[in-house]
Each structure stands twice: as structure tokens, then as C-alpha cells.
Write a protein that holds these residues in place. Sequence first.
Motif, PDB file in Angstrom:
ATOM      1  N   ALA A  39     -37.101  45.069  -4.830  1.00 51.99           N
ATOM      2  CA  ALA A  39     -37.326  43.774  -5.452  1.00 51.99           C
ATOM      3  C   ALA A  39     -38.100  43.948  -6.758  1.00 51.99           C
ATOM      4  O   ALA A  39     -39.029  44.733  -6.835  1.00 51.99           O
ATOM      5  CB  ALA A  39     -38.099  42.872  -4.511  1.00 51.99           C
ATOM      6  N   GLY A  40     -37.699  43.196  -7.774  1.00 56.33           N
ATOM      7  CA  GLY A  40     -38.438  43.223  -9.028  1.00 56.33           C
ATOM      8  C   GLY A  40     -37.875  44.194 -10.043  1.00 56.33           C
ATOM      9  O   GLY A  40     -38.231  44.149 -11.215  1.00 56.33           O
ATOM     10  N   ASP A  86     -32.337  44.016  -9.330  1.00 58.87           N
ATOM     11  CA  ASP A  86     -32.701  42.903  -8.467  1.00 58.87           C
ATOM     12  C   ASP A  86     -32.779  41.602  -9.261  1.00 58.87           C
ATOM     13  O   ASP A  86     -32.152  40.605  -8.901  1.00 58.87           O
ATOM     14  CB  ASP A  86     -34.056  43.219  -7.816  1.00 58.87           C
ATOM     15  CG  ASP A  86     -34.534  42.112  -6.907  1.00 58.87           C
ATOM     16  OD1 ASP A  86     -33.790  41.800  -5.957  1.00 58.87           O
ATOM     17  OD2 ASP A  86     -35.603  41.556  -7.153  1.00 58.87           O
ATOM     18  N   VAL A  87     -33.527  41.633 -10.356  1.00 58.09           N
ATOM     19  CA  VAL A  87     -33.715  40.414 -11.157  1.00 58.09           C
ATOM     20  C   VAL A  87     -32.368  39.897 -11.636  1.00 58.09           C
ATOM     21  O   VAL A  87     -32.045  38.716 -11.517  1.00 58.09           O
ATOM     22  CB  VAL A  87     -34.653  40.708 -12.347  1.00 58.09           C
ATOM     23  CG1 VAL A  87     -34.777  39.478 -13.229  1.00 58.09           C
ATOM     24  CG2 VAL A  87     -36.020  41.137 -11.852  1.00 58.09           C
ATOM     25  N   ARG A 112     -30.299  38.345  -8.890  1.00 57.91           N
ATOM     26  CA  ARG A 112     -30.830  37.057  -8.454  1.00 57.91           C
ATOM     27  C   ARG A 112     -30.421  35.944  -9.416  1.00 57.91           C
ATOM     28  O   ARG A 112     -30.036  34.850  -8.998  1.00 57.91           O
ATOM     29  CB  ARG A 112     -32.353  37.121  -8.341  1.00 57.91           C
ATOM     30  CG  ARG A 112     -32.781  37.812  -7.062  1.00 57.91           C
ATOM     31  CD  ARG A 112     -34.275  38.001  -6.961  1.00 57.91           C
ATOM     32  NE  ARG A 112     -34.567  38.962  -5.909  1.00 57.91           N
ATOM     33  CZ  ARG A 112     -34.679  38.649  -4.621  1.00 57.91           C
ATOM     34  NH1 ARG A 112     -34.542  37.397  -4.230  1.00 57.91           N
ATOM     35  NH2 ARG A 112     -34.917  39.576  -3.723  1.00 57.91           N
ATOM     36  N   ASN A 156     -32.901  42.683  -0.281  1.00 62.72           N
ATOM     37  CA  ASN A 156     -33.036  44.039  -0.811  1.00 62.72           C
ATOM     38  C   ASN A 156     -32.936  45.051   0.316  1.00 62.72           C
ATOM     39  O   ASN A 156     -33.559  44.875   1.349  1.00 62.72           O
ATOM     40  CB  ASN A 156     -34.378  44.218  -1.502  1.00 62.72           C
ATOM     41  CG  ASN A 156     -34.550  43.246  -2.641  1.00 62.72           C
ATOM     42  OD1 ASN A 156     -34.820  42.072  -2.432  1.00 62.72           O
ATOM     43  ND2 ASN A 156     -34.359  43.721  -3.840  1.00 62.72           N
TER      44      ASN A 156
END
Lengths: 514, 335
Positions: free
Chosen positions: B39-40, B44-45, B48, B66
Motif C-alpha cells: 500500500a502507498g 497501489d496509488v 486505487r 494489497n
Amino acid sequence: MFILQQIWDFYATVFHTALSIENILLLFGSVILGITFGALPGLTATLGVGLLTTLTYGFSTNAAMITLLGMYVGAVYGGSYGSICVNIPGTAAAAATAMDGYPLACKGEAGRALGLTTTASFIGTMVGMFFLALFAPLIAKLALQFTSFEFFFLAFFGIMISGGLTGQDLVYKGWIAGLIGLFLSTIGRDHLQFFPRFTFGLSELDGGLEVVPVLIGAFGIPQIIQVIRDQLSVGEAKKFQRVLPEFGIILRRIKTIIRSALIGVGIGAVPGIGEDIAAWVSYGTAKKASKHPEMFGKGAYEGVIASETANNACIGGAIIPLLTLGIPGSPPAVMLLGALMIHNVTPGPMISIENPHFIMEMTAILCLASFATFISGLLLAKQVVKVLRIPPPVFMPIVLVLCVIGSYSLGTKVFNLYLMVPIGILAYYMQSMGYPIAPLVIGVILGPMADENLRRALMVSQGSFLPFFTRPVALILFIIIVWMFISQTPFYKRFAGELRGKRFKGKMANPPTE
Amino acid sequence: MKRYAVMVFLLVFVCAGLGLAQEKKFPVRDITNVVVWAAGGGTDVCNRIVSGEMAKLFKVNINVINKPGGVGGSIGMNDVYSRPHDGYTWAGVSESCVTAGVQGGWDKRMYVWDYFIVGGSPDVLSVTPNAPYKDLKELIEAAKAKPGSIRAGASASGSIHHLNLLALEKGSGAKFNYIPYPGSAPAQTAAMTGEVAVVVTSVAEQQQLIRAGKLRPLAMLTPQPFTMKDVGSIPSSFGPYPGLSTYLPIMQAIGFAVPAKVPENVKEAIAEVFKKVIASDTLKVWAEQNYYTLSGKTGKEAKEEFEKLESLFAWTLWELGAAEVNPETLKIPKP
């Protein structure tokens, strides 16, 4: 004028955040969850912050940060529960707390010890927050003084200091344990060129030894065996009535608290190393500065206070380079960086231009989180101490099950258990021969950092060792390490004792401790 | 009696028809996007944002979870591939996933997936602000004059930024002293402290430091120049060194993938909505704010890009000694 404006801004933000019921609920929820994470072996602050990062995606940035910082502060504090009550630190950061916390518990003063750590953690977090608010840009500059050369010394220093502090009879034994840890950390593919070392063709070993199973195995298993073998029962909490410590105890040790907090902030600000080294360095310094160093390890209040203040002060320190340079100062801060990116906040030197209020908001949240930890800590500590009333034949198997689950849950790998058990048995025999365990674990944690940075430094200097002595910060660290090494050897102690003996014509009492 | 039979027959027919119609309609329930990185991170970003926008058009939830771990995101990829190939489970992937095969975490080729590439952030080469090199030419000439004397930092051996550095060396004839770091952030920090003089990372990772004057950009490792707020235009490295076009660009390719066996109509439905989202203003604004270049490739085009990346990464890692499995055993062609 600027500072007044800052202070006003700060209070406004704190109250604005604290006025919403949702925020308060989130705050206490995450803090209590954090304390639980910290207290249970295997669940660390890093893991907790990482897990919550995904869950808080839908939250507003502010609410997400409340949750994550609450978790972080709570988990760093919660690690002390395991250290004090069962001598199994919940997190590596709390390993130094066990040194004096557990002896206190054996004396029946578990309640007082928990009370002290609660207050010390609170003060530590607040000092860290204070530095974050006022000196962030200044401290960020400090972080840029560290290159591979300095990182190597720093990691090595961390291993040596924990070794030097924990040896019960001979200081060498602590260092030997540290070096065994350092050796264990070289297992796996090296991080620079991917060469497999000591992997014996097992792909599970490629990634190296994971810290959590080592931590649990090394601390947990010997303790469980020992308690069951000796039918030990941790001092019943009979003496203990209050958790809110006498203010006298705190006030008399205010010097230790301030010193530890400063050490914590400073170490936190250096990228890559975190709460664990902060606690050890602070513990060591407190022991050096104390008038009764012989009390350390036998239940000195200073010991507990020093390590807990420092590991919590480290949080504020670690957030400083994260926000101002985009470099996380500790492993949980790496997770925070990820969380910030999800919420479209890119930390770095431009943050004060793009999000002018953000640092202030983080400071305010950190302040609230430390209050929430303090309150929840005082409420929980009283209940936690009752755990000690459970008879060991019932309690220890439960701890064992928790240890197994903790090791396995990380990455759900059975291999972690195969790792945990042999290391635990190794640790048990080492302990019965008088070798301390903490330096071994610190060696495994800091070993990759020492190894990688030494080799990278030599790549940078093309094989020359000279920069280790020409770079000012590296030289200072080198001198500290050498001095620490020499001053701990029995030879030097006898020599110094003789010198002092002559000066005081034999009146001075500093007999060699054989 | 006969009438009943007809009715039953009709009923069955209608139900079957409905069923068929049902099959055509996608999606009828929530979709899960399994991001194979933590995540992050960039992948991931990006996933999303895109999933959030696509969910609005699909009118179902797209849950992003994740599943990091393994090598090159292999745990997440294996997990998605083991679920039904119905288009309801996606794998959020990036270019680095192509290394899973040679690292021993993925026993298939990368063409078993169909990709939907959102884009990536282009790589930029920067120097410590007080370094003596004014432009790329000066740097390369200095590196040629004394091979291996200039220290260049990038994330770990075999990472995309290291591959970019290697390609620059091949295309320009310069030789740097490559210093590996565990990630882009520590490499950039090292460039700020002067431990290395040159650093190669993506624009998204470097933008804050460049804009604050802590790093000085010399050239983009892409054919196009890049315009940055507060800084102006960063020239392309292809200008002074046209030979680079044989080796570069090696671009990030972040997006998601579904197993290639997913029914065609489902893939088409996803592609249609995906293209709409990529063309939307929300994504354009997001890309600009985050220094991304949008791609929007799907189908054959996207598959080709990933196969190219697969052969490049696999063989480079093998040559560096960082691969566990010989790319030949996986039948990965040489680049």
C-alpha cells in the motif's frame, strides 16, 4: 512573533481536531489497538501501521493520520508490557525496557514499572513533538550529514552498545552475542549484488532471516522454558496499588528524562534507524551517568525511564526527515510515507509550500496521540498487571501459542516457525551460559544495515578506508566506538580503578567486579 | 398436456436466453483488484485512482486490496491467477512484475495475462546541485574521459532505474561507477549528500527535490522533453545522443492485468470503460499533479510492451547474476 503565531496555530489545530467525536473515537480506538499490537509478540508498530494504511484509504487525510499516528505511538508504548510482565519484549524497541522492567516485576513492582513507562512514554512523545514543531528544518539538515560511512558506524555502534550493556559477568559475552547476530544477518542474498550467502540452496533463505521470528524465538522460547523449568512465578502484584506514579520519582529523575528524550529525537531523525537503537543508547547513557550503575539490570527506575522515554521521543524525530525531506527516519515511518502518498501528500522539501498546514497538523495529532496513550495506558496498566496472577503453568503455554501465531502470521509462512524454534533453542543455551540475548537480536536487525553500508561505502571510495577517518561525523562515531570498547574491557577498568585508587589513597571504592 | 410441455419448453428457453444475456452483461457483481505491491507505492496509488473511477462507470464496487510479497509480486500474481478467470479478479501490476519468472516465483510467461496500462512516470537523470556538469554532454564526456570515476546512484541492481542507467551507458559509451541503493529515496538522499554525483529515478519520485533545488536535472531518459512547474523544460537525452533510441526508453508500465483466458466480451467491456477513464479529466489532472505520463494501452499493444519488458529485464538480471532461473528454460527470447 513567528513563534507565537506557531503556538497559536498549534493550539487551534489541536482543539479543532479534538472537538470532533469521530476523531476522538478513532484516536482512542487506534491507540488501544496499537498498545495491543505492541504488547503481543510478533505484532510490531511497523506491521500495525502497514495494516491500517490499507484500511484508512477511504478516510480523509486528517482522520487517516490520526489513526496511523495513534497506532504508531500506542505500539511503541505497548511493547513495554511484554518486557515488564513476561520478559518477552513485544517489539525490539522495548528490549532495553526488559533489562530493568522485568526485575522490577519480579520484585512485585510491575505496577509501578508500568506506571513509570506510561509517564516516560508520554513525556518522550511530547518532547519529540516539540522538536517536530519547532526545529524540523534544522534537524533535517542533521539527517543529511549521514552517508554510507556514517550509517555503517551507527549500525555497528548499536550492536556494540547493546552488547556492552547486557553482559552479566563478562562484557565480551555481550559482544560475542552481538557478533553472532551480525553473522546470522548475513544469511540470504546480499542486497547489493544478490549473491546468495549461506542459503544452502533453500529459496526460503534467499530473503534473509526475518526479524520477527528471530525476535520471538530468541526472547520468547528461553523465557518460557526457564519459567516452566524453575517453576518461577513473577512477583504477585500485591504491593501494587496505583499506576499513577509518585511525582517525586519522576521529578527526581527529570535529568534522565530530558537526556533520554534528546537522544531519542536525535536518533529518530537519522534515516533508517529507529526506536530500538534509541532505547539502547539512552539506556547506556543513563547507566554511565548514574551514581549507582550497579543497580542497572536489577530493577533501576532510571533504566525503565531511559529506554521508554527515548523510544517514544524517537517518533517525533523520525517524522522530521519524513516530512521535510521525504526520507523516513524509522521502519514504521516507511509505512507512514506510503500512507501519505495514498492521500496524495508527497512529503519533501516542498511540503511547507504545497501543504502549509500539514506539519502543524501532524504535530497536533502527535500531541493528541500521546495524551490518548497516556490515558489508555493508565487505564490498561491496572488490568494488565492482573495477568501476572495467572499461574505460570497456565500462562506460559498461552504465551507460547501467541508466539507461534505471531511468527506465523507474518507473511503466513510455516518456514518462520522452523526458524523460530532453533533460534529459540540456541538462545536458551546461550542464556544458560551467561550470554545475553538482546545483542543477538539487535545484531540481526542492524546487521544488514552495517553490512550493506560498509560495502556500499567501499564501492563509493573504490576500496579505500580513508573516508572513514576523514569525514567528521564518521570520525566522531569511530572514536566513540573505540572508547566504548576500551572503557568496557576489564583491563581498562582495573587500570582506571588503580588510578583512582592512587588518587584517593585507596579510599575510593571501585573494586573490579569479578 | 401438450400445452404444459410447450410452456415448460418456453420457460426453459426464456431462462436460457436470460442466462445468455446475463453472461453478456459485465459486471454484475463487485470486482476485486489485487495489487501485488504494498500500500502507498506507485502501483497501489495508481490502481486505487483508476479503480475508483472505473467503479463509477461500471456501477459496482471495485475493492482494491494489497497482496505484496514473494519476488516481483509473485504471491499476488499467483493468487489472482489461481482464481476463476472470469474478469472479476484483477492483478494490479507494474513493469517490475516481469522479473518474477527469472527470480523463481512465477513459472509462466507474461503473455498469460492481458494488460491495461495506465502509464508511468518517466525517468530523469539529475546531479548534485554543485556538481560541475552543466548538461548531459559535459557529464558524459567527463565519464568517458575517466571511465568509472563518476558515481551514479539508482535503486537495486536490476531495477528499472538501474536498467535505464545501463541503457544510457550502452547508448552513449560512458561508464559510471554504479552504486546500488535499496530504493529511489535513499539513492536521491545520497545524491543530496554528495555520496553519489548522479542519480536516476522517476520524475514523480524526484519532483519535490528538483523543485526545491536540492537536485539539478540534466536530461530526461525519454524521447520527449518534460516541462516541470517552477523549473521549466528538462531536455531529452536523445538530442545529443540519438544512439540512445536503440536502448531507451524503458518506461514504467503501471496498470492492471486479467488472465488472458477471460472471455473476450468481458475483456472488451473492461477495455471500453478503461479507455474512457484514461481519457477523463480526473485522470488527466491526477497524472499532471503526480508527474505521470498516461498510456492507456490495452490488448495486443499492451501485451507486446510487457513481453519486451520481460525479455529485457529477464536477460539483464541473468547477466548481472541476480536471476535464479535461466530465462532460456522459461523460453524468454533475448532482447
